[in-house]
Design a protein around this motif. Structure first.
Motif, PDB file in Angstrom:
ATOM      1  N   ASP A   1      28.891  41.602  43.015  1.00 17.84           N
ATOM      2  CA  ASP A   1      29.178  42.583  44.066  1.00 17.84           C
ATOM      3  C   ASP A   1      28.256  42.456  45.281  1.00 17.84           C
ATOM      4  O   ASP A   1      27.053  42.618  45.171  1.00 17.84           O
ATOM      5  CB  ASP A   1      29.003  43.984  43.458  1.00 17.84           C
ATOM      6  CG  ASP A   1      30.311  44.748  43.561  1.00 17.84           C
ATOM      7  OD1 ASP A   1      30.277  45.961  43.355  1.00 17.84           O
ATOM      8  OD2 ASP A   1      31.355  44.127  43.851  1.00 17.84           O
TER       9      ASP A   1
ATOM     10  N   SER B   1      31.306  34.701  46.347  1.00 15.42           N
ATOM     11  CA  SER B   1      30.812  36.045  45.997  1.00 15.42           C
ATOM     12  C   SER B   1      30.501  36.059  44.510  1.00 15.42           C
ATOM     13  O   SER B   1      31.367  36.323  43.676  1.00 15.42           O
ATOM     14  CB  SER B   1      31.873  37.093  46.325  1.00 15.42           C
ATOM     15  OG  SER B   1      32.186  37.071  47.691  1.00 15.42           O
TER      16      SER B   1
ATOM     17  N   ASP C   1      41.138  42.328  50.884  1.00 20.80           N
ATOM     18  CA  ASP C   1      41.173  43.612  50.189  1.00 20.80           C
ATOM     19  C   ASP C   1      39.901  43.830  49.367  1.00 20.80           C
ATOM     20  O   ASP C   1      39.446  44.962  49.185  1.00 20.80           O
ATOM     21  CB  ASP C   1      42.415  43.702  49.283  1.00 20.80           C
ATOM     22  CG  ASP C   1      42.539  42.504  48.360  1.00 20.80           C
ATOM     23  OD1 ASP C   1      43.095  42.651  47.251  1.00 20.80           O
ATOM     24  OD2 ASP C   1      42.096  41.401  48.743  1.00 20.80           O
ATOM     25  N   LEU C   2      39.308  42.747  48.867  1.00 19.62           N
ATOM     26  CA  LEU C   2      38.069  42.859  48.084  1.00 19.62           C
ATOM     27  C   LEU C   2      36.831  42.562  48.920  1.00 19.62           C
ATOM     28  O   LEU C   2      35.711  42.839  48.476  1.00 19.62           O
ATOM     29  CB  LEU C   2      38.097  41.862  46.910  1.00 19.62           C
ATOM     30  CG  LEU C   2      39.244  41.942  45.919  1.00 19.62           C
ATOM     31  CD1 LEU C   2      39.149  40.781  44.931  1.00 19.62           C
ATOM     32  CD2 LEU C   2      39.232  43.266  45.165  1.00 19.62           C
ATOM     33  N   ASP C   3      37.035  41.989  50.111  1.00 22.82           N
ATOM     34  CA  ASP C   3      35.939  41.494  50.958  1.00 22.82           C
ATOM     35  C   ASP C   3      35.064  40.523  50.149  1.00 22.82           C
ATOM     36  O   ASP C   3      33.827  40.631  50.115  1.00 22.82           O
ATOM     37  CB  ASP C   3      35.088  42.663  51.500  1.00 22.82           C
ATOM     38  CG  ASP C   3      34.144  42.203  52.610  1.00 22.82           C
ATOM     39  OD1 ASP C   3      33.115  42.869  52.841  1.00 22.82           O
ATOM     40  OD2 ASP C   3      34.413  41.148  53.223  1.00 22.82           O
ATOM     41  N   LYS C   4      35.723  39.605  49.482  1.00 27.94           N
ATOM     42  CA  LYS C   4      34.993  38.636  48.648  1.00 27.94           C
ATOM     43  C   LYS C   4      35.526  37.225  48.912  1.00 27.94           C
ATOM     44  O   LYS C   4      36.669  37.044  49.345  1.00 27.94           O
ATOM     45  CB  LYS C   4      35.180  38.958  47.159  1.00 27.94           C
ATOM     46  CG  LYS C   4      34.345  40.118  46.678  1.00 27.94           C
ATOM     47  CD  LYS C   4      34.432  40.255  45.175  1.00 27.94           C
ATOM     48  CE  LYS C   4      33.476  41.350  44.723  1.00 27.94           C
ATOM     49  NZ  LYS C   4      33.488  41.536  43.285  1.00 27.94           N
TER      50      LYS C   4
ATOM     51  N   ASN D   1      47.548  44.808  45.053  1.00 27.52           N
ATOM     52  CA  ASN D   1      46.875  44.565  43.773  1.00 27.52           C
ATOM     53  C   ASN D   1      47.222  43.192  43.201  1.00 27.52           C
ATOM     54  O   ASN D   1      47.749  43.072  42.102  1.00 27.52           O
ATOM     55  CB  ASN D   1      47.303  45.662  42.773  1.00 27.52           C
ATOM     56  CG  ASN D   1      46.527  45.557  41.475  1.00 27.52           C
ATOM     57  OD1 ASN D   1      45.390  45.101  41.457  1.00 27.52           O
ATOM     58  ND2 ASN D   1      47.162  45.942  40.383  1.00 27.52           N
TER      59      ASN D   1
ATOM     60  N   TYR E   1      39.383  37.041  50.263  1.00 29.22           N
ATOM     61  CA  TYR E   1      40.275  38.131  49.879  1.00 29.22           C
ATOM     62  C   TYR E   1      39.892  39.362  50.702  1.00 29.22           C
ATOM     63  O   TYR E   1      38.885  40.030  50.404  1.00 29.22           O
ATOM     64  CB  TYR E   1      40.126  38.431  48.382  1.00 29.22           C
ATOM     65  CG  TYR E   1      40.728  37.383  47.477  1.00 29.22           C
ATOM     66  CD1 TYR E   1      40.171  36.118  47.357  1.00 29.22           C
ATOM     67  CD2 TYR E   1      41.875  37.670  46.741  1.00 29.22           C
ATOM     68  CE1 TYR E   1      40.741  35.167  46.529  1.00 29.22           C
ATOM     69  CE2 TYR E   1      42.449  36.723  45.904  1.00 29.22           C
ATOM     70  CZ  TYR E   1      41.872  35.474  45.808  1.00 29.22           C
ATOM     71  OH  TYR E   1      42.443  34.525  44.972  1.00 29.22           O
TER      72      TYR E   1
ATOM     73  N   THR F   1      40.887  33.644  37.167  1.00 21.82           N
ATOM     74  CA  THR F   1      41.832  34.743  37.355  1.00 21.82           C
ATOM     75  C   THR F   1      43.013  34.501  36.410  1.00 21.82           C
ATOM     76  O   THR F   1      43.154  33.419  35.843  1.00 21.82           O
ATOM     77  CB  THR F   1      42.349  34.805  38.806  1.00 21.82           C
ATOM     78  OG1 THR F   1      42.879  33.518  39.157  1.00 21.82           O
ATOM     79  CG2 THR F   1      41.228  35.146  39.776  1.00 21.82           C
TER      80      THR F   1
ATOM     81  N   SER G   1      44.909  40.377  43.731  1.00 24.22           N
ATOM     82  CA  SER G   1      43.750  39.481  43.823  1.00 24.22           C
ATOM     83  C   SER G   1      43.329  38.812  42.524  1.00 24.22           C
ATOM     84  O   SER G   1      43.134  37.613  42.491  1.00 24.22           O
ATOM     85  CB  SER G   1      42.560  40.244  44.394  1.00 24.22           C
ATOM     86  OG  SER G   1      42.908  40.787  45.636  1.00 24.22           O
TER      87      SER G   1
END
Lengths: 176, 149
Positions: free
Chosen positions: B59, B56, A161-164, A127, A159, A112, A129
């Protein structure tokens, strides 16, 4: 003359022997205590590291930071909870729990953008992430610290918000 | 041997004995504890395995799902050409970040190695294998061996 020359020599000899033995004992004592002191300092450092290891395990299990999905706890840290904790903690009594330490989580995978997530979250909490790589959970730097020990462990970062899930590194820096 | 010589011999023996005693103290007080480092490495590998499986990778696909799909049908849930290369390229950066180049990472199923990468040239310290979730036929093992070069 009451004292014989031979007796004088014997006496001086005995005194010299006693003095030499005393000097040797003093030298041995000095070296022994010097090494004992170094050993105690090493053990103190080892104990500090062990306390930090225990703290790492404690942090990953804190309900204030641990993620839970549908009330079921998972083995990961929730990034939204981390941000909330960082903003809340000055009002709570965590200084006595953690002391002079810095506790951070850095994102290892995926890559990132470098930067503080705390700052990004304050600017735009929807915003942040992929726009930052470091979360500060807690920080209290000791003034004029002489040294610091650093230990770390891998953690899973969630996360919402991303479901990751990303992979991060939880680091504890202890100031001495 | 005259009396003076005898006394000097006695003094020399005392000095030698004191030096030997001091030597023993130094030996026993300077032993380092290497157990703490091994415990820490074991905890690190134990924490890394579930984090890897949860990751992850693309996707709606976790690394666990990607590995399982690659083992069972040799295809990638993330639509990559070579799933083994994709898994290796995804995991190598995180393993390098934590262990440098002193590790050997293995994915195996039913005691057969499916994927292995790393660089160990010296003695290895075996870490405990980590079993994935899933039904009996779908389980696989992750194993990280840390090396002492």
């Amino acid at each position: 003359m009451l004292f014989s020359k031979k007796g004088d020599v014997d006496l001086i000899e005995m005194i010299m022997v006693v003095i030499v033995i005393l000097i040797i004992l003093v030298l041995v004592g000095v070296f022994y205590f010097k090494f004992q002191k170094a050993d105690i300092e090493e053990k103190t450092e080892s104990l500090t590291e062990q306390r930090s290891d225990v703290l790492l395990s404690y942090i990953t299990e804190m309900p204030e930071l641990k993620c839970s999905v549908k009330a079921k706890e998972e083995k990961c840290l929730d990034t939204i909870k981390i941000m909330s904790f960082n903003q809340m903690y000055p009002k709570a009594d965590y200084d006595t729990t953690f002391g002079f330490k810095s506790i951070k989580v850095s994102v290892v995978l995926p890559e990132t953008k470098p930067g503080s997530c705390n700052e990004m979250f304050k600017k735009d909490y929807s915003n942040y992430s992929l726009e930052c790589s470091e979360f500060v959970i807690y920080s209290m730097v000791k003034p004029n610290y002489k040294s610091k020990s650093v230990i770390s462990t891998p953690v899973s970062l969630y996360y919402p918000d991303l479901d990751k899930y990303f992979i991060g590194k939880l680091t504890v820096e202890t100031y001495e | 041997m005259n009396k003076g010589q005898t006394e000097i011999m006695g003094l020399a023996i005392v000095v030698v004995l004191l030096v030997i005693i001091a030597g023993f103290f130094l030996i026993f007080s300077s032993k380092k504890d290497s157990g703490t480092e091994e415990i820490r490495e074991t905890i690190q590998t134990a924490n890394l395995m579930p984090a890897i499986l949860k990751y992850s990778v693309c996707d709606k696909v976790t690394m666990e799902e990607e590995i399982r799909e690659c083992i069972t049908s040799k295809t990638s849930s993330c639509n990559k050409e070579d799933c083994k290369v994709f898994i290796k390229n995804s995991l190598k950066p995180v393993l390098d970040a934590f262990f440098g180049d002193k590790y050997m990472f293995t994915i195996s199923k039913d005691e057969q190695d499916f994927l292995e990468f790393g660089n160990c040239t010296g003695d290895r310290i075996l870490a405990n294998p980590y079993n994935s979730g899933g039904s009996k036929g779908n389980r696989f093992e992750l194993n990280i061996k840390l090396c002492r070069n």
